[in-house]
Design a protein around this motif. Sequence first.
Motif, PDB file in Angstrom:
ATOM      1  N   LEU B  47       0.850  -1.181   0.000  1.00  0.00           N
ATOM      2  CA  LEU B  47       0.000   0.000   0.000  1.00  0.00           C
ATOM      3  C   LEU B  47       0.892   1.238   0.000  1.00  0.00           C
ATOM      4  CD1 LEU B  47      -3.083   0.224   0.094  1.00  0.00           C
ATOM      5  CD2 LEU B  47      -2.938   0.379   2.569  1.00  0.00           C
ATOM      6  N   VAL B  48       0.549   2.204  -0.846  1.00  0.00           N
ATOM      7  CA  VAL B  48       1.277   3.472  -0.843  1.00  0.00           C
ATOM      8  C   VAL B  48       0.333   4.559  -0.341  1.00  0.00           C
ATOM      9  CG1 VAL B  48       2.423   5.224  -2.263  1.00  0.00           C
ATOM     10  CG2 VAL B  48       2.803   2.802  -2.741  1.00  0.00           C
ATOM     11  N   LEU B  49       0.772   5.308   0.655  1.00  0.00           N
ATOM     12  CA  LEU B  49      -0.029   6.400   1.210  1.00  0.00           C
ATOM     13  C   LEU B  49       0.733   7.699   1.026  1.00  0.00           C
ATOM     14  CD1 LEU B  49      -0.599   4.449   4.468  1.00  0.00           C
ATOM     15  CD2 LEU B  49      -2.499   5.165   3.047  1.00  0.00           C
ATOM     16  N   LEU B  50       0.142   8.633   0.292  1.00  0.00           N
ATOM     17  CA  LEU B  50       0.838   9.895   0.034  1.00  0.00           C
ATOM     18  C   LEU B  50      -0.043  11.063   0.444  1.00  0.00           C
ATOM     19  CD1 LEU B  50       2.102   9.157  -3.611  1.00  0.00           C
ATOM     20  CD2 LEU B  50       3.419   8.898  -1.506  1.00  0.00           C
ATOM     21  N   GLY B  80       4.518   8.736   2.194  1.00  0.00           N
ATOM     22  CA  GLY B  80       5.194   9.950   1.752  1.00  0.00           C
ATOM     23  C   GLY B  80       4.327  11.181   1.927  1.00  0.00           C
ATOM     24  N   GLY B  81       4.966  12.325   1.854  1.00  0.00           N
ATOM     25  CA  GLY B  81       4.260  13.591   1.967  1.00  0.00           C
ATOM     26  C   GLY B  81       4.963  14.513   2.933  1.00  0.00           C
ATOM     27  N   SER B 101       8.615   7.566   0.970  1.00  0.00           N
ATOM     28  CA  SER B 101       8.668   8.152  -0.352  1.00  0.00           C
ATOM     29  C   SER B 101       8.992   9.643  -0.242  1.00  0.00           C
ATOM     30  CB  SER B 101       7.318   7.910  -1.040  1.00  0.00           C
ATOM     31  OG  SER B 101       7.161   8.817  -2.093  1.00  0.00           O
ATOM     32  N   ILE B 102      10.007  10.048  -0.978  1.00  0.00           N
ATOM     33  CA  ILE B 102      10.449  11.450  -0.950  1.00  0.00           C
ATOM     34  C   ILE B 102      10.290  12.022  -2.350  1.00  0.00           C
ATOM     35  CG2 ILE B 102      12.368  12.996  -0.346  1.00  0.00           C
ATOM     36  CD1 ILE B 102      13.581  10.566   1.167  1.00  0.00           C
ATOM     37  N   ASN B 103       9.671  13.189  -2.443  1.00  0.00           N
ATOM     38  CA  ASN B 103       9.440  13.771  -3.759  1.00  0.00           C
ATOM     39  C   ASN B 103      10.014  15.186  -3.808  1.00  0.00           C
ATOM     40  OD1 ASN B 103       8.336  14.892  -6.102  1.00  0.00           O
ATOM     41  ND2 ASN B 103       6.488  13.674  -5.991  1.00  0.00           N
ATOM     42  N   SER B 122      19.012   1.594   1.546  1.00  0.00           N
ATOM     43  CA  SER B 122      18.360   1.943   0.274  1.00  0.00           C
ATOM     44  C   SER B 122      16.969   1.351   0.171  1.00  0.00           C
ATOM     45  CB  SER B 122      19.183   1.413  -0.899  1.00  0.00           C
ATOM     46  OG  SER B 122      20.322   2.195  -1.066  1.00  0.00           O
ATOM     47  N   GLN B 123      16.792   0.155   0.734  1.00  0.00           N
ATOM     48  CA  GLN B 123      15.499  -0.539   0.603  1.00  0.00           C
ATOM     49  C   GLN B 123      14.352   0.285   1.187  1.00  0.00           C
ATOM     50  OE1 GLN B 123      17.594  -1.314   3.164  1.00  0.00           O
ATOM     51  NE2 GLN B 123      16.068  -0.823   4.709  1.00  0.00           N
ATOM     52  N   CYS B 124      14.710   1.250   2.015  1.00  0.00           N
ATOM     53  CA  CYS B 124      13.703   2.045   2.724  1.00  0.00           C
ATOM     54  C   CYS B 124      13.364   3.332   1.972  1.00  0.00           C
ATOM     55  CB  CYS B 124      14.276   2.343   4.100  1.00  0.00           C
ATOM     56  SG  CYS B 124      13.264   3.363   5.114  1.00  0.00           S
ATOM     57  N   ILE B 125      14.201   3.726   1.040  1.00  0.00           N
ATOM     58  CA  ILE B 125      14.045   5.052   0.427  1.00  0.00           C
ATOM     59  C   ILE B 125      13.507   4.953  -1.003  1.00  0.00           C
ATOM     60  CG2 ILE B 125      15.234   7.220  -0.149  1.00  0.00           C
ATOM     61  CD1 ILE B 125      15.058   6.556   2.912  1.00  0.00           C
ATOM     62  N   VAL B 126      12.298   5.446  -1.174  1.00  0.00           N
ATOM     63  CA  VAL B 126      11.655   5.478  -2.483  1.00  0.00           C
ATOM     64  C   VAL B 126      11.647   6.931  -2.942  1.00  0.00           C
ATOM     65  CG1 VAL B 126       9.506   5.019  -3.742  1.00  0.00           C
ATOM     66  CG2 VAL B 126      10.113   3.611  -1.756  1.00  0.00           C
ATOM     67  N   VAL B 127      12.089   7.181  -4.165  1.00  0.00           N
ATOM     68  CA  VAL B 127      11.941   8.539  -4.673  1.00  0.00           C
ATOM     69  C   VAL B 127      10.737   8.558  -5.604  1.00  0.00           C
ATOM     70  CG1 VAL B 127      12.963  10.450  -5.957  1.00  0.00           C
ATOM     71  CG2 VAL B 127      14.384   9.079  -4.438  1.00  0.00           C
ATOM     72  N   SER B 128       9.845   9.495  -5.330  1.00  0.00           N
ATOM     73  CA  SER B 128       8.636   9.618  -6.122  1.00  0.00           C
ATOM     74  C   SER B 128       8.831  10.770  -7.105  1.00  0.00           C
ATOM     75  CB  SER B 128       7.473   9.879  -5.163  1.00  0.00           C
ATOM     76  OG  SER B 128       6.323  10.211  -5.868  1.00  0.00           O
ATOM     77  N   ILE B 129       8.447  10.540  -8.340  1.00  0.00           N
ATOM     78  CA  ILE B 129       8.690  11.525  -9.393  1.00  0.00           C
ATOM     79  C   ILE B 129       7.398  11.757 -10.174  1.00  0.00           C
ATOM     80  CG2 ILE B 129      10.068  12.019 -11.474  1.00  0.00           C
ATOM     81  CD1 ILE B 129      12.101   9.897 -10.345  1.00  0.00           C
TER      82      ILE B 129
END
Lengths: 205, 250
Positions: B47-50, B80-81, B101-103, B122-129
Amino acid sequence: MITIIDIGIGNIGSVTRALKFLKCKYIVTDKKEDIENSTKLLFPGVGSFAEASRKLEASGLKEIIEHQVLVKQIPILGICLGMQLFAKIGFEGGIFPGFGFIDAEVKLIEAKKQNLRLPHMGWNNLSSSNLKLLDGTTANACFYFVHSYEMKLNENISHLTTEYGTDIVAMIEKDNIYATQFHPEKSQEQGLKIMKNFIELQSIC
Amino acid sequence: MLRTRVIPIVLLSGYSVLKTIKFDERRNLGNPITIARIYNTRNVDELVLLDIDASKQKRAIDFFTIQDIASECFMPLTVGGGIRKIEDIRNLLKRGADKISINTYALENPDFISESAAIFGSQCIVVSIDLKKGPDGYFIYSSIDNETTKLNPIEWCKKCEELGAGELLVNFVDLDGTMAGVAHDYINQIANAINIPLIASGGVAVPEDAVKIAKAGASGVGISSIFHFTNYTPLDCKIAMNAAGILVKI
């Protein structure tokens, strides 16, 4: 009662939520006396082998955990990095010693050659369900993996693999030592069954 | 073999779930905990929550909402958010997030990617684009304007990987909420340029679109609208993917 070892590297929250959901008693600790008095240990982990190895040595917990596992032979479950730390040596972030419960080394998954993405992230199935902790799980069940390093075994022990380019060690059982490379606490119903089986294991001491 | 993931993306503004169209027009959908509970029973892969207003309002996503959701979701949660501090990440992980998630802040301060990856892995850090299509092709869409947003999106994706991101979440803004079909060609270009997992989202109208995203090389298919506004479920997408020879967890 499960004693969760917290050396500040784990996703302790996910593990405790799963235990709470399963109505299992636990403590989260980094205190020597708690670990000396433990009857069942859980070693979760996310993060780097190097940092964990350093913290284990510096905190003085390493010897105590070794004593509990090798001399008192209480059951221990290692999850992800927790499992990897059961090896003799890890090659993440340098060369660092693990517990050495298992004659194994922890190395980067050889992904480049095979054009695979790292981390190995997502749901994958196991080579069989022929281990004690998998009792009651569905055949070909999937579990959630997140890792870039894998355990390479140098001894012949009961284990299951998962396929990611090659066969990667996914689960181990050796006497009182249990370990999963995947995250049972994040693997929905099937994962919770593994946690439950561990909770219900009879302690020999 | 590794399964291709089907990932519902839940957009929040503070305490309510909403769905946008092209990141603009909004519909309120209610309480995030109820919605997360529904997905939990539907056994989704992740699940992704932004929180889409957090950055603008200079705050982070609400920690207690995440804590409530995590207490009954035994699946991976990406959150993220408005994340701009190491302490935010630590707090969210403590409350049950698995990946962050970091944008916006990744664009403002790319070194934050490496800084956070060094601490949490790294497994913890998602970059959202967020990508938008202009006359010269796709560009990085953001409320800020700096050197990074002028980068070619593919170059930015590669840079994120270099800096230590463990996964990318790419959203196609023009397709957001339109259910108008997916940008599979461009997804394919990104997938070929990077060696970390890629989740692509935006525009899925029918389960066959999930097949197209997966075939374009994404490791995960991000879906939002059709789960909210149509009768299609994550399982429907997986059945279509499975029928097309894509391995999924059913």
